[in-house]
Motif scaffolding. Structure first.
Motif, PDB file in Angstrom:
ATOM      1  N   ASP A 104     -17.689  11.571   5.066  1.00 50.15           N
ATOM      2  CA  ASP A 104     -17.398  10.485   3.980  1.00 50.15           C
ATOM      3  C   ASP A 104     -16.173  10.779   3.327  1.00 50.15           C
ATOM      4  O   ASP A 104     -15.563  11.939   3.396  1.00 50.15           O
ATOM      5  N   ALA A 105     -15.635   9.823   2.728  1.00 51.88           N
ATOM      6  CA  ALA A 105     -14.313   9.982   2.132  1.00 51.88           C
ATOM      7  C   ALA A 105     -14.478  11.265   1.155  1.00 51.88           C
ATOM      8  O   ALA A 105     -13.379  11.908   0.853  1.00 51.88           O
ATOM      9  N   ASP A 106     -15.274  11.234   0.539  1.00 49.84           N
ATOM     10  CA  ASP A 106     -15.408  12.358  -0.622  1.00 49.84           C
ATOM     11  C   ASP A 106     -15.352  13.838  -0.121  1.00 49.84           C
ATOM     12  O   ASP A 106     -14.841  14.618  -0.665  1.00 49.84           O
TER      13      ASP A 106
ATOM     14  N   CYS B 196       0.085   9.324   7.084  1.00 52.13           N
ATOM     15  CA  CYS B 196      -0.901   8.534   6.476  1.00 52.13           C
ATOM     16  C   CYS B 196      -0.841   7.198   7.421  1.00 52.13           C
ATOM     17  O   CYS B 196      -0.062   6.448   7.487  1.00 52.13           O
TER      18      CYS B 196
ATOM     19  N   LEU C 172      -6.740   3.890   3.286  1.00 51.79           N
ATOM     20  CA  LEU C 172      -6.680   3.433   1.800  1.00 51.79           C
ATOM     21  C   LEU C 172      -7.621   3.954   0.658  1.00 51.79           C
ATOM     22  O   LEU C 172      -7.350   3.602  -0.370  1.00 51.79           O
ATOM     23  N   THR C 173      -8.855   4.488   1.394  1.00 54.78           N
ATOM     24  CA  THR C 173      -9.881   5.217   0.410  1.00 54.78           C
ATOM     25  C   THR C 173      -9.390   6.538   0.293  1.00 54.78           C
ATOM     26  O   THR C 173      -9.606   6.922  -0.815  1.00 54.78           O
ATOM     27  N   ILE C 174      -8.934   7.341   1.334  1.00 56.82           N
ATOM     28  CA  ILE C 174      -8.977   8.909   1.006  1.00 56.82           C
ATOM     29  C   ILE C 174      -7.787   9.242   0.391  1.00 56.82           C
ATOM     30  O   ILE C 174      -7.876  10.090  -0.591  1.00 56.82           O
TER      31      ILE C 174
ATOM     32  N   GLU D  14      -6.601  11.296  -7.168  1.00 55.20           N
ATOM     33  CA  GLU D  14      -7.037  11.635  -8.215  1.00 55.20           C
ATOM     34  C   GLU D  14      -7.757  12.833  -8.678  1.00 55.20           C
ATOM     35  O   GLU D  14      -7.565  13.383  -9.482  1.00 55.20           O
TER      36      GLU D  14
ATOM     37  N   ASN E 162       0.951  -1.192  -0.034  1.00 59.95           N
ATOM     38  CA  ASN E 162      -0.016   0.146   0.138  1.00 59.95           C
ATOM     39  C   ASN E 162       1.038   1.240  -0.051  1.00 59.95           C
ATOM     40  O   ASN E 162       0.318   2.369  -0.117  1.00 59.95           O
TER      41      ASN E 162
ATOM     42  N   LYS F 230      -8.277   8.819  -3.622  1.00 63.37           N
ATOM     43  CA  LYS F 230      -9.090   9.609  -3.861  1.00 63.37           C
ATOM     44  C   LYS F 230      -8.669  11.211  -4.025  1.00 63.37           C
ATOM     45  O   LYS F 230      -8.800  11.888  -4.935  1.00 63.37           O
TER      46      LYS F 230
ATOM     47  N   ASP G 266     -10.454   6.058   6.696  1.00 57.31           N
ATOM     48  CA  ASP G 266      -9.660   5.003   6.136  1.00 57.31           C
ATOM     49  C   ASP G 266      -8.506   5.707   5.044  1.00 57.31           C
ATOM     50  O   ASP G 266      -9.095   6.124   3.793  1.00 57.31           O
TER      51      ASP G 266
ATOM     52  N   GLN H   5      -7.251   6.104  10.975  1.00 56.55           N
ATOM     53  CA  GLN H   5      -8.611   5.613  11.439  1.00 56.55           C
ATOM     54  C   GLN H   5      -9.160   5.951  12.984  1.00 56.55           C
ATOM     55  O   GLN H   5     -10.125   5.808  13.387  1.00 56.55           O
TER      56      GLN H   5
END
Lengths: 319, 255
Positions: free
Chosen positions: B237-239, A264, A306-308, A314, A216, A311, A304, A287
């Motif tokens: 939320d993540a967004d 992170c 690994l999600t944030i 991106e 990761n 994103k 999280d 977390q």
């Protein structure tokens, strides 16, 4: 009161004084008369650089005995020199060799020691140092008793200030017979320089155990690339073998002061914070809402990693 | 052969919280064995397993019963604890003097100790002790081999590793790369109950009052700079978290 005499213990890399020694000369000039102690074979440029950064005197032990993890010869020479010259204070940088030399010298002299100082000043005959403890906390530590005091200072606590000047060189006699060196370096295996130059990066994205697994780290590399930054790591994941030691930020790793630090999945253990507290802006993603890293974050996200992180990468890419 | 392993019990580095009003760590913070010391302990046990005729003594300064019990359960033969408020100053010079007194009385062929503690973190006890006992010291040890009476040690340096040769008696300071400390087995835990732990005071060690005199005093902990309180986003939320991260970066001109 006589001018205080403050010595800076100096190490060379590729023949030039290391940056922390030059930083400590700035500190030494502020406290009294600055001198450098250089126990290593060295050329005129190294001596000139020390003079140009404020060393009035360079005590120079020009002997190959000092080149390899030579704690005992260093301590023998320093102890003799201190006895002869009676300085008030010796400042050491935070490298491994400096730590070992300082601690062994302290044991031998019975001298008072402070480690990890970020500022040093005298108050009468007492020495006061600021020492970080954890998170956002520091303490003032006081040292008293007979001179000399020995203080190890964190990197980047003082600026490098070229002031111009020339040092007087005083030779230092070698105090230990090479045959009496009980520690022999058989081989030095250099680590192939991997990863970025963390100490000079303006942006650092650092990862900890919260990333879950070594693979990761790729997510951090992508974010760092997007921000033009470097990737660092906490001790926990270096110990776990996810990334090489050269990535490690903290008390036993690198000390960094980037403009932006993105932590992170790092909990913010004491040792880690000691290496990155000076960062200008800190973002933390973790977390655990109770993670100590949030105490020093300008912006913290409980969530999280690994999600944030992907994103965020991106979004920045699509800007 | 006698190996002495120095261990310390420290506030759990993952649970340390501060009490700003007391200017100190919160009372009741759980205590654990200093992590690097367990690697030192494991190294001692591995030497014993390889060569048999080895006695391992675990030594600690300050409250450390649980940690010493763990060392005994891992495989130490006996333990010594120096519990004396007069020596609890936190001055690493006092620590080194007290430990040196124990080691002189005890005798040793090899001393193993964790590279640094997670609380003080100065990494100075090993080298300071080496000076007091006049033995060589190697720090940052990540590999260790004992053969024909000599030690071959690998130590981590800033940009690589050094291979070092030396002869005992010596002090080696362990990093976590050295080994993986074992968990005590049930059998080990049972056996530990019958192993002796000896308590000593400063007087037992013949330490004069001035040896325990700390030259270092710590002031209260405080916050160095009153910076604007950080913003912590919970339950987003993540967004929307990403929206706020991007806004923060833009606002501070970081992108």
């Amino acid at each position: 009161m006589a001018t205080r005499r403050v010595w800076v213990w100096t190490e060379l890399t590729d023949g030039a004084p290391q940056r922390p020694a030059l930083e400590l000369l700035t500190a030494a000039r502020g406290l009294g008369e600055a001198a450098a102690v250089l126990l290593a074979p060295a050329g005129d440029e190294a001596i000139a650089a020390l003079g140009a950064h404020g060393a009035a005197v360079v005590y120079h032990g020009d002997d190959a005995i000092y080149t390899q993890y030579a704690v005992e010869p260093q301590v023998a020479a320093l102890a003799a020199l201190i006895e002869a010259e009676a300085p008030d204070l010796l400042l050491f940088p935070s490298t491994f060799t400096a730590r070992d030399v300082l601690a062994r010298l302290a044991g031998r002299l019975g001298a008072g020691v402070i480690a990890n100082a970020t500022s040093v000043r005298f108050e009468g005959d007492r020495l006061l140092a600021t020492v970080p403890y954890t998170g956002a906390y520091v303490a003032t530590v006081t040292l008293e008793g007979p001179a000399p005091y020995l203080v190890q200072v964190r990197p980047k606590a003082y600026p490098v200030e070229p002031v111009g000047g020339q040092a007087e060189v005083r030779p230092v006699a070698t105090a230990l017979d090479p045959a009496a060196c009980r520690v022999q370096v058989v081989e030095t295996v250099p680590q192939v320089a991997e990863g970025p130059n963390l100490e000079e990066a303006e942006v650092i994205v650092a990862g900890g155990r919260g990333l879950g697994k070594a693979e990761n780290f790729r997510l951090l590399e992508e974010l760092a690339r997007q921000l033009g930054g470097a990737v660092g790591a906490s001790r926990a994941v270096v110990d776990a073998g996810w990334v090489p030691y050269s990535y490690q930020i903290g008390q036993t790793g690198k000390t960094v002061k980037p403009n932006l630090y993105i932590a992170c999945g790092i909990s913010g253990a004491i040792q880690h914070l000691a290496g990155m507290k000076g960062s200008k802006h800190v973002i933390a993603i973790n977390q655990d809402p109770d993670a100590a890293i949030f105490e020093i974050a300008d912006l913290g996200v409980v969530g999280d990693v690994l999600t944030i992180v992907p994103k965020l990468t991106e979004r920045l890419a699509g800007r | 052969m006698k190996i002495v392993v120095l261990v310390k019990q420290v506030p759990d580095p993952n649970a340390v919280r501060f009490d700003p009003r007391a200017g100190d760590i919160q009372s009741g913070t759980p205590q654990v064995a200093n992590e690097y010391d367990l690697h030192a302990m494991e190294a001692a046990i591995q030497i014993k397993e390889q060569q048999g005729d080895v006695e391992i003594v675990a030594v600690s300064l300050g409250q450390a019963r649980e940690t010493l019990n763990r060392c005994l359960a891992m495989g130490a033969d006996r333990a010594i604890v120096v519990e004396d408020a007069a020596l609890a100053s936190g001055d690493s010079a006092v620590t080194a003097k007290a430990l040196a007194a124990v080691l002189r009385a005890e005798g040793f062929d090899l001393i193993l100790v964790g590279q640094e503690t997670s609380d003080g973190g100065t990494g100075s006890v090993g080298p300071a002790l080496a000076a007091l006992l006049d033995v060589p010291v190697v720090s940052n040890v990540v590999a260790l081999e004992k053969q024909d009476g000599r030690l071959t040690v690998q130590r981590e340096i800033e940009d690589g590793r050094q291979v070092i040769d030396l002869a005992p008696p010596a002090i080696l300071c362990a990093l976590s790369g050295l080994n993986e400390p074992r968990y005590p087995s049930l059998k080990g835990i049972m056996a530990a109950r019958r192993k002796p732990t000896e308590a000593k005071s400063a007087a037992d060690l013949g330490l004069a009052d001035d040896a325990a005199q700390s030259r270092v005093s710590w002031g209260q902990l405080f916050v160095e700079e009153e910076t604007a309180e950080g913003i912590i986003l919970k339950d987003v939320d993540a967004d929307s978290a990403v929206d706020q991260l991007v806004a923060f970066l833009q606002e501070r001109k970081l992108v």
